[in-house]
Design a protein around this motif. Structure first.
Motif: not given
Lengths: 293, 235
Positions: A168, A171-172, A174, A178-179, A186, A188, A290, B88, B90-91, B95, B98-100, B146
């Protein structure tokens, strides 16, 4: 395969993995912060000096050698935190030219600090005794330290791949790469992710310094040649792409090794030819990223 | 309840929003209508502190958010679906969801992914697909999913129907209304699609150039032809 080809292969892979150990942190921090850290080689050099200071010139065993490399990684990670707070954090939202100037200044500062602390005399560190010998592979003598560097390079790549794609945390990272705006929207904690990425990148530079210090003439300029190849690999691999950088490092290592063996009268030229070909053929690199991938 | 009080927003020297005051009671759904450039998207970004320089106060359920950073507002229960979706790429779809869920908190437990797929049946079969491989409609569904996954108190939707086929707009309206009703979400919708706004909300604000020029029910909105003509140019 001839013994000469085997030598070129192993020597090239070892050079490639050495480049990768330096380039990994460089491409990671670019992928996430979009900052090209010109001081990366200087922190590699400081890692090597710290390893020399802590472990001395004659490592007792491979385990103490690895432990010292991890201490160097931790120390440079702490310096990364301080650098982030004092310098990089202020460069997040400004034009990238400022970042280039600031990190170039930081590189000069680190080299000056190293001269002040350790002097300008060359120092030497021996490989640990377990790997300070050669084995015969296909009729060619290969240094075990060479195999050790290859193993460490592949292990670091595998660890980064797992972190980036299977955890995770990756993924966070990335998502932030990415943005960052959306990632923050969200919930983070984007500044925290950026700070952790800087610390990890610097720690990688310190670890590389600790691992690669044997067989080098340790001086305040020891990072220069490594970081030059690391920059080439990052460009060929695709800025911010760990996977691309890994493949580019292997390519550059093999080219350099073949050049030194078969075209020794044109020392080092082949690597620039490869770089020129890639800049024309694939200017965005093997894996145009990216973000950190 | 979402409360916006004396909110002014600036981009550089440009004063975009002027003394905005609006309230959306808990669990109620409100639209903000206005022409392009009226400041609708800026209003949502100001509420999340994610762009313009903001003065004034935003509070959720009586708790003022002060000058808290944009990445802390999700933890306060505000979820934003931006106009450009910002999936996003690229995922995978799962996923992204899940980020949401990371925006949830102890008193607002994240919505299970299985529940999300029940609400958004279109997304289940796509869960292993990369975000960048989705169509516009699928991306919009994912953007809303999300945001909802964090179990928000307040959902901010920025022109969710833009560029979508009518059949998708219809489906999205049903889903948004259903989820807001089930989770008692306070909805603030910014739209130019009047049909979608009517389907999903029961109160409407009209934003002129940076200022609120009308507030009322849809019935009151329908009666005020002058203001509709002046600020929306619709019959």
């Amino acid at each position: 395969m001839s013994s000469q080809a085997i030598f070129v292969l192993f020597n090239g892979l070892a050079s490639g993995m050495a480049f990768f150990l330096v380039a990994a942190g460089l491409t990671w921090v670019f992928g996430i912060l979009k900052i090209l850290n010109l001081a990366h080689g200087a922190f590699f050099m400081l890692g090597a000096y710290i390893a020399f200071t802590v472990g001395g010139g004659w490592p007792a065993s491979i385990w103490s050698f690895l432990g010292v490399a991890l201490i160097a990684a931790a120390a440079i990670g702490v310096l990364g935190y301080l650098t982030d707070q004092l310098v990089l954090k202020r460069l997040r939202d400004v034009d990238y030219h400022y970042a280039l100037i600031a990190t170039f200044g930081l590189m000069l500062f680190c080299e000056g600090a190293a001269k002040f602390i350790w002097g300008t005399d060359y120092q030497a560190v021996m490989p640990p005794p377990e790997v300070d010998r050669a084995v015969v592979v296909g009729g060619s003598y290969i240094s075990v330290y060479t195999l050790f560097v290859i193993g460490i390079g592949v292990s670091v790549f595998a660890a980064l791949e797992i972190i980036m794609h299977r955890t995770w945390a990756g993924k966070i990272m990335r998502a932030v790469s990415n943005d960052p705006w959306m990632a923050g929207t969200l919930g983070i904690n984007v500044p925290m992710v950026l700070m952790v990425s800087v610390i990890a990148s610097f720690a990688l530079a310190g670890f590389a310094g600790g691992i690669l210090v044997p067989n080098q003439a340790l001086s305040p300029h020891v990072g220069a040649s490594f970081v030059l190849y690391a920059f080439m690999a990052v460009v060929i691999g695709g800025l911010g792409s760990i996977r691309g950088t890994f493949l580019a490092c292997i390519l550059l290592g093999l080219v350099e090794s073949a050049n030194a063996t078969f075209l020794s009268q044109y020392g080092g030229i082949a690597i620039y030819v490869v770089l020129a070909i890639f800049l024309v053929w694939k200017p965005t690199g093997l894996f145009p990223a990216q973000g950190a991938t | 309840m979402l409360r916006v009080d004396h909110l002014n927003a600036y981009y550089g020297q440009s004063h975009i929003l002027h003394d905005i005051r609006l309230e959306v009671p808990s669990g109620r759904r409100t639209s903000v209508l206005g022409r392009n450039g009226a400041g609708k998207s800026t209003l949502l970004k100001s509420i999340t502190n994610a762009g313009p320089r903001v003065e004034g106060e935003v509070s959720v359920n009586g708790s003022p958010l002060g000058q808290s950073a944009w990445y802390r507002r999700a933890k306060s229960g505000i979820a934003l679906v931006p106009e450009d979706r910002r999936i996003f790429t690229h995922i995978t779809v799962e996923e992204n969801i899940e980020l949401g869920r990371l925006g949830a908190s102890a008193d607002r437990p994240a919505i299970p992914v299985s529940q999300i797929y029940e609400w958004f049946p279109m997304l289940g079969p796509l869960k292993a697909r990369l975000g960048g491989q989705l169509s516009g409609g699928q991306q919009q569904m994912l953007a809303v999913a999300r945001a909802v996954a964090s179990h928000p108190r307040v959902l901010l939707l920025d022109e969710p129907t833009e560029g979508l086929a009518p059949v998708i707009v219809e489906e999205l309206a049903k889903i948004v209304a259903k989820i807001c009703s089930e989770l008692q979400i306070t909805l603030l919708l910014v739209e130019q699609n009047i049909w979608f706004s009517r389907q999903t909300t029961d109160h409407v604000y009209l934003l002129g150039t940076g200022s609120i020029v009308f507030s009322g029910s849809w019935a009151e909105f329908d009666q005020d032809e002058t203001i509709r003509n002046r600020h929306l140019a619709i019959a």
